[in-house]
Design a protein around this motif. Structure first.
Motif, PDB file in Angstrom:
ATOM      1  N   GLY A  14     -10.568   9.165  39.590  1.00 16.69           N
ATOM      2  CA  GLY A  14      -9.164   9.712  39.346  1.00 16.69           C
ATOM      3  C   GLY A  14      -9.106   9.700  37.687  1.00 16.69           C
ATOM      4  N   ASP A  15      -8.012   9.180  37.296  1.00 15.20           N
ATOM      5  CA  ASP A  15      -7.756   9.294  35.741  1.00 15.20           C
ATOM      6  C   ASP A  15      -8.561   8.103  35.075  1.00 15.20           C
ATOM      7  OD1 ASP A  15      -5.870  11.055  36.309  1.00 15.20           O
ATOM      8  OD2 ASP A  15      -4.137   9.605  36.320  1.00 15.20           O
ATOM      9  N   ASP A  16      -9.526   7.240  35.683  1.00 18.96           N
ATOM     10  CA  ASP A  16     -10.274   6.381  34.994  1.00 18.96           C
ATOM     11  C   ASP A  16     -11.459   6.853  34.524  1.00 18.96           C
ATOM     12  OD1 ASP A  16      -8.204   4.380  35.224  1.00 18.96           O
ATOM     13  OD2 ASP A  16      -9.206   3.634  37.035  1.00 18.96           O
ATOM     14  N   LEU A  17     -12.113   6.507  33.497  1.00 17.02           N
ATOM     15  CA  LEU A  17     -13.544   7.131  33.268  1.00 17.02           C
ATOM     16  C   LEU A  17     -14.387   5.714  33.319  1.00 17.02           C
ATOM     17  CD1 LEU A  17     -12.754   8.650  29.812  1.00 17.02           C
ATOM     18  CD2 LEU A  17     -12.913   9.620  32.284  1.00 17.02           C
ATOM     19  N   VAL A  18     -15.612   5.718  33.951  1.00 20.92           N
ATOM     20  CA  VAL A  18     -16.279   4.590  34.577  1.00 20.92           C
ATOM     21  C   VAL A  18     -17.840   4.878  33.737  1.00 20.92           C
ATOM     22  CG1 VAL A  18     -17.117   3.391  36.236  1.00 20.92           C
ATOM     23  CG2 VAL A  18     -15.302   4.675  36.584  1.00 20.92           C
ATOM     24  N   THR A  19     -18.187   3.773  32.926  1.00 24.31           N
ATOM     25  CA  THR A  19     -19.508   3.762  32.414  1.00 24.31           C
ATOM     26  C   THR A  19     -20.026   2.497  32.746  1.00 24.31           C
ATOM     27  OG1 THR A  19     -20.859   4.077  30.327  1.00 24.31           O
ATOM     28  CG2 THR A  19     -18.776   2.792  30.182  1.00 24.31           C
TER      29      THR A  19
ATOM     30  N   ARG B 277     -33.150  -5.699  34.476  1.00 26.53           N
ATOM     31  CA  ARG B 277     -32.362  -6.825  33.845  1.00 26.53           C
ATOM     32  C   ARG B 277     -31.959  -8.166  34.191  1.00 26.53           C
ATOM     33  NH1 ARG B 277     -28.563  -5.016  29.998  1.00 26.53           N
ATOM     34  NH2 ARG B 277     -27.048  -5.799  31.135  1.00 26.53           N
ATOM     35  N   THR B 278     -32.054  -9.320  33.623  1.00 28.86           N
ATOM     36  CA  THR B 278     -32.062 -10.363  34.420  1.00 28.86           C
ATOM     37  C   THR B 278     -30.604 -10.546  34.658  1.00 28.86           C
ATOM     38  OG1 THR B 278     -31.939 -11.672  32.324  1.00 28.86           O
ATOM     39  CG2 THR B 278     -34.175 -11.480  33.559  1.00 28.86           C
ATOM     40  N   THR B 279     -29.554  -9.767  34.085  1.00 25.73           N
ATOM     41  CA  THR B 279     -28.317 -10.371  34.311  1.00 25.73           C
ATOM     42  C   THR B 279     -27.751  -9.037  34.804  1.00 25.73           C
ATOM     43  OG1 THR B 279     -27.427  -9.366  32.049  1.00 25.73           O
ATOM     44  CG2 THR B 279     -27.893 -11.763  32.549  1.00 25.73           C
ATOM     45  N   GLU B 280     -26.519  -9.221  35.526  1.00 22.88           N
ATOM     46  CA  GLU B 280     -25.921  -8.107  36.104  1.00 22.88           C
ATOM     47  C   GLU B 280     -25.362  -6.856  34.989  1.00 22.88           C
ATOM     48  OE1 GLU B 280     -23.504  -8.249  40.135  1.00 22.88           O
ATOM     49  OE2 GLU B 280     -21.815  -8.344  38.318  1.00 22.88           O
ATOM     50  N   THR B 281     -25.353  -5.675  35.465  1.00 21.42           N
ATOM     51  CA  THR B 281     -24.983  -4.774  34.594  1.00 21.42           C
ATOM     52  C   THR B 281     -23.585  -4.674  34.745  1.00 21.42           C
ATOM     53  OG1 THR B 281     -27.057  -3.388  34.616  1.00 21.42           O
ATOM     54  CG2 THR B 281     -25.098  -2.217  33.806  1.00 21.42           C
ATOM     55  N   ALA B 282     -22.615  -4.642  33.665  1.00 20.71           N
ATOM     56  CA  ALA B 282     -21.218  -4.660  34.095  1.00 20.71           C
ATOM     57  C   ALA B 282     -20.829  -3.054  34.301  1.00 20.71           C
ATOM     58  CB  ALA B 282     -20.514  -4.927  32.643  1.00 20.71           C
ATOM     59  N   VAL B 283     -19.933  -2.853  35.168  1.00 25.70           N
ATOM     60  CA  VAL B 283     -19.151  -1.645  35.522  1.00 25.70           C
ATOM     61  C   VAL B 283     -17.933  -1.588  34.612  1.00 25.70           C
ATOM     62  CG1 VAL B 283     -18.452   0.159  37.081  1.00 25.70           C
ATOM     63  CG2 VAL B 283     -20.488  -1.495  37.623  1.00 25.70           C
ATOM     64  N   VAL B 284     -17.979  -0.702  33.722  1.00 24.61           N
ATOM     65  CA  VAL B 284     -16.964  -0.760  32.716  1.00 24.61           C
ATOM     66  C   VAL B 284     -15.911   0.466  33.189  1.00 24.61           C
ATOM     67  CG1 VAL B 284     -16.113  -0.695  30.267  1.00 24.61           C
ATOM     68  CG2 VAL B 284     -18.084  -1.802  31.056  1.00 24.61           C
ATOM     69  N   VAL B 285     -14.524   0.048  33.368  1.00 25.27           N
ATOM     70  CA  VAL B 285     -13.451   1.030  33.504  1.00 25.27           C
ATOM     71  C   VAL B 285     -12.736   1.471  32.627  1.00 25.27           C
ATOM     72  CG1 VAL B 285     -11.539   1.442  35.157  1.00 25.27           C
ATOM     73  CG2 VAL B 285     -13.489   0.242  36.002  1.00 25.27           C
ATOM     74  N   LEU B 286     -12.564   2.690  32.236  1.00 26.36           N
ATOM     75  CA  LEU B 286     -11.783   2.830  30.968  1.00 26.36           C
ATOM     76  C   LEU B 286     -10.457   3.611  31.426  1.00 26.36           C
ATOM     77  CD1 LEU B 286     -14.643   4.540  28.613  1.00 26.36           C
ATOM     78  CD2 LEU B 286     -13.544   2.151  28.339  1.00 26.36           C
ATOM     79  N   SER B 287      -9.338   2.796  31.514  1.00 28.09           N
ATOM     80  CA  SER B 287      -8.152   3.534  32.000  1.00 28.09           C
ATOM     81  C   SER B 287      -7.368   3.981  30.955  1.00 28.09           C
ATOM     82  CB  SER B 287      -7.445   2.272  32.822  1.00 28.09           C
ATOM     83  OG  SER B 287      -8.447   1.766  33.830  1.00 28.09           O
ATOM     84  N   PRO B 288      -6.729   5.044  31.444  1.00 25.50           N
ATOM     85  CA  PRO B 288      -5.417   5.663  30.222  1.00 25.50           C
ATOM     86  C   PRO B 288      -4.402   4.635  30.105  1.00 25.50           C
ATOM     87  CG  PRO B 288      -5.611   7.152  31.911  1.00 25.50           C
ATOM     88  CD  PRO B 288      -6.537   5.730  32.588  1.00 25.50           C
ATOM     89  N   TRP B 289      -4.186   4.479  28.634  1.00 25.51           N
ATOM     90  CA  TRP B 289      -3.376   3.528  28.113  1.00 25.51           C
ATOM     91  C   TRP B 289      -2.663   4.273  26.964  1.00 25.51           C
ATOM     92  CZ3 TRP B 289      -3.871   0.847  23.188  1.00 25.51           C
ATOM     93  CH2 TRP B 289      -2.958  -0.308  23.003  1.00 25.51           C
ATOM     94  N   GLU B 290      -1.320   3.680  27.238  1.00 24.63           N
ATOM     95  CA  GLU B 290      -0.501   4.012  26.168  1.00 24.63           C
ATOM     96  C   GLU B 290      -0.104   2.871  25.140  1.00 24.63           C
ATOM     97  OE1 GLU B 290       0.960   7.132  25.837  1.00 24.63           O
ATOM     98  OE2 GLU B 290      -0.137   7.701  27.370  1.00 24.63           O
ATOM     99  N   GLN B 291      -0.278   3.398  24.028  1.00 24.84           N
ATOM    100  CA  GLN B 291      -0.144   2.142  22.880  1.00 24.84           C
ATOM    101  C   GLN B 291       1.624   1.924  22.914  1.00 24.84           C
ATOM    102  OE1 GLN B 291      -1.792   4.270  19.475  1.00 24.84           O
ATOM    103  NE2 GLN B 291      -3.718   3.080  19.775  1.00 24.84           N
ATOM    104  N   PRO B 292       1.803   0.756  22.749  1.00 27.08           N
ATOM    105  CA  PRO B 292       3.183   0.562  22.677  1.00 27.08           C
ATOM    106  C   PRO B 292       3.815   0.982  21.313  1.00 27.08           C
ATOM    107  CG  PRO B 292       2.001  -1.628  22.617  1.00 27.08           C
ATOM    108  CD  PRO B 292       0.883  -0.535  22.841  1.00 27.08           C
ATOM    109  N   THR B 293       5.003   1.305  21.469  1.00 22.85           N
ATOM    110  CA  THR B 293       5.583   1.763  20.262  1.00 22.85           C
ATOM    111  C   THR B 293       6.669   0.614  19.579  1.00 22.85           C
ATOM    112  OG1 THR B 293       7.639   2.583  21.448  1.00 22.85           O
ATOM    113  CG2 THR B 293       5.649   4.163  21.150  1.00 22.85           C
ATOM    114  N   HIS B 294       6.566   0.440  18.478  1.00 25.80           N
ATOM    115  CA  HIS B 294       7.306  -0.475  17.848  1.00 25.80           C
ATOM    116  C   HIS B 294       8.679   0.018  17.376  1.00 25.80           C
ATOM    117  CE1 HIS B 294       4.205  -3.381  18.181  1.00 25.80           C
ATOM    118  NE2 HIS B 294       3.220  -2.457  17.805  1.00 25.80           N
ATOM    119  N   LEU B 295       9.791  -0.855  17.577  1.00 26.67           N
ATOM    120  CA  LEU B 295      10.933  -0.051  16.951  1.00 26.67           C
ATOM    121  C   LEU B 295      11.398  -0.602  15.689  1.00 26.67           C
ATOM    122  CD1 LEU B 295      13.289  -1.346  20.098  1.00 26.67           C
ATOM    123  CD2 LEU B 295      12.168   1.039  19.340  1.00 26.67           C
TER     124      LEU B 295
END
Length: 159
Positions: A71-76, A141-159
């Motif tokens: 979808g809109d997410d990028l997965v690595t 690998r001896t540990t589980e490989t993390a599946v990393v989801v990079l979701s769209p993010w809007e930086q908060p705007t400061h007033l």
């Protein structure tokens, strides 16, 4: 030769993997980003440039990683070249989940999280379409490989 030895995937020596990463980043820099990134297409994963904030230094660090789209997410995958331990970029994202990704013709802010449970299973299965030896490599690998989801993010705007 025993079957379990033949079924082990072949991974290049660590020095070769690190040199390849260094050359790839260098080509990206030298060409001003014209070489080094690609969108996923068919059964080929894409490559994006991920810029994180260092967990100890607070400085920006960039790395080029493979990804697929969901979808809109990028997965690595936080695979560290299939070596032991987590890659530095994933440790940075755990400390500071907000990052920036550069794709072929766009840049966007993202927020990272590790996929868990059913989401992880679904995304791991999706990755198998791009890498049929994924489970064998992960088994190095001896540990589980993390599946990393990079979701769209809007930086908060400061007033």
């Amino acid at each position: 030769m025993p079957d379990d030895v033949r079924s082990q995937p072949r991974v290049p020596p660590r020095w070769f993997v690190r040199t390849a990463w260094w050359v790839h980043r260098g080509l990206y820099r030298v060409t001003g980003g014209r070489f080094g990134l690609r969108r996923p297409r068919g059964h080929r994963w894409g490559m994006l440039r991920l810029t994180t904030t260092g967990r100890r230094t607070g400085r920006e660090h960039s790395v080029i990683v493979a990804y697929i789209e969901n979808g809109d997410d990028l997965v690595t995958l936080a695979m560290n070249g299939w070596a032991q331990g987590d890659p530095a970029w994933w440790l940075n994202l755990k400390a500071h989940p907000e990052a920036t990704v550069d794709l072929v013709h766009e840049s966007r802010p993202v927020r990272a999280h590790a996929a868990q449970d059913a989401e992880r299973d679904q995304l791991w299965t999706a990755w198998r379409a791009y890498d049929h030896e994924l489970d064998a490599y992960a088994g190095l690998r001896t540990t589980e490989t993390a599946v990393v989801v990079l979701s769209p993010w809007e930086q908060p705007t400061h007033l």
